[in-house]
Scaffold this active site. Sequence first.
Site, PDB file in Angstrom:
ATOM      1  N   GLY A   1       0.806  -1.206   0.000  1.00  0.00           N
ATOM      2  CA  GLY A   1       0.000   0.000   0.000  1.00  0.00           C
ATOM      3  C   GLY A   1       0.842   1.260   0.000  1.00  0.00           C
TER       4      GLY A   1
ATOM      5  N   ASN B   1       3.726 -10.097   4.439  1.00  0.00           N
ATOM      6  CA  ASN B   1       2.331  -9.674   4.410  1.00  0.00           C
ATOM      7  C   ASN B   1       1.996  -9.126   3.028  1.00  0.00           C
ATOM      8  OD1 ASN B   1       0.622  -6.749   5.511  1.00  0.00           O
ATOM      9  ND2 ASN B   1      -0.294  -8.754   5.337  1.00  0.00           N
TER      10      ASN B   1
ATOM     11  N   HIS C   1      -7.000  -7.487   6.553  1.00  0.00           N
ATOM     12  CA  HIS C   1      -5.780  -7.770   5.783  1.00  0.00           C
ATOM     13  C   HIS C   1      -4.495  -7.585   6.584  1.00  0.00           C
ATOM     14  CE1 HIS C   1      -3.676  -8.547   2.101  1.00  0.00           C
ATOM     15  NE2 HIS C   1      -3.118  -7.361   2.029  1.00  0.00           N
TER      16      HIS C   1
END
EC number: 3.7.1.8
Length: 286
Positions: free
Chosen positions: A43, A111, A265
């Site tokens: 992100g 992740n 998430h």
Amino acid sequence: MSELNESSTSKFVTINEKGLSNFRIHLNDAGQGERVIMLHGGGPGAGGWSNYYRNIGPFVEAGYRVLLPDAPGFNKSDTVVMDEQRGLVNARSVKGMMDVLGIEKAHLVGNSMGGAGALNFALEYPERTGKLILMGPGGLGNSLFTAMPMEGIKLLFKLYAEPSLETLKQMLNVFLFDQSVITDELLQGRWANIQRNPEHLKNFILSAQKVPLSAWDVSARLGEIKAKTLVTWGRDDRFVPLDHGLKLIANMQDAHVHVFPRCAHWAQWEHADAFNRLTLDFLANG
């Protein structure tokens, strides 16, 4: 133990790998013992320390040396436009960092995008791979049950293309199950990271235009991975579908899965205490 914070553990290394020539990687390096490399997600504004700050202390206290690189094109690492799928390039950056630091082998925690990097690392450098811990990893293609890309990925790309505080709020609301934990400190810290290097945002989009997400898919090679693997997932993940976890355990040689309820998430953040207990037990006894 000396004070554990971002600034006291910060360092840079220069690596030379395919697509990453004379390339500076920033990392945080804390503790002593078996090496655990934690790879963050993709992100906007993400980085190693911010992704794992609820996990670093317990791992260090358990006797591990924790390394948290900022992936190429993220946070304090150099920016880059990639001509190959990002998971593979990120894996090369980890290998390059290990070479510079004299680390022969390490456990990998990954992740999302970091999970894709960990999978690629295990495929490319199996002899240097310890155990794998994957949380909602990317790089696994389509879903049998969910339309792709999922809602969170759409918001992620919207935030890259048109960065705004409002879009960041929208993405974080999908990113986490419990929206009440989205503090102003979390929001402003992530927004500051996004604004720090606009070139990272632009180059991520350019890279995605050159190499689409579909090129990340390593599903056909999962059976090659021999490393003992713990897969964790948030039941309510709206970025990467839960059935990808079943794909992993069905195809990898030695993998099992743990699903966190009331979790989206970011399992290592939303359920930090349970995640730390689970993963440290796996590293010690799994």
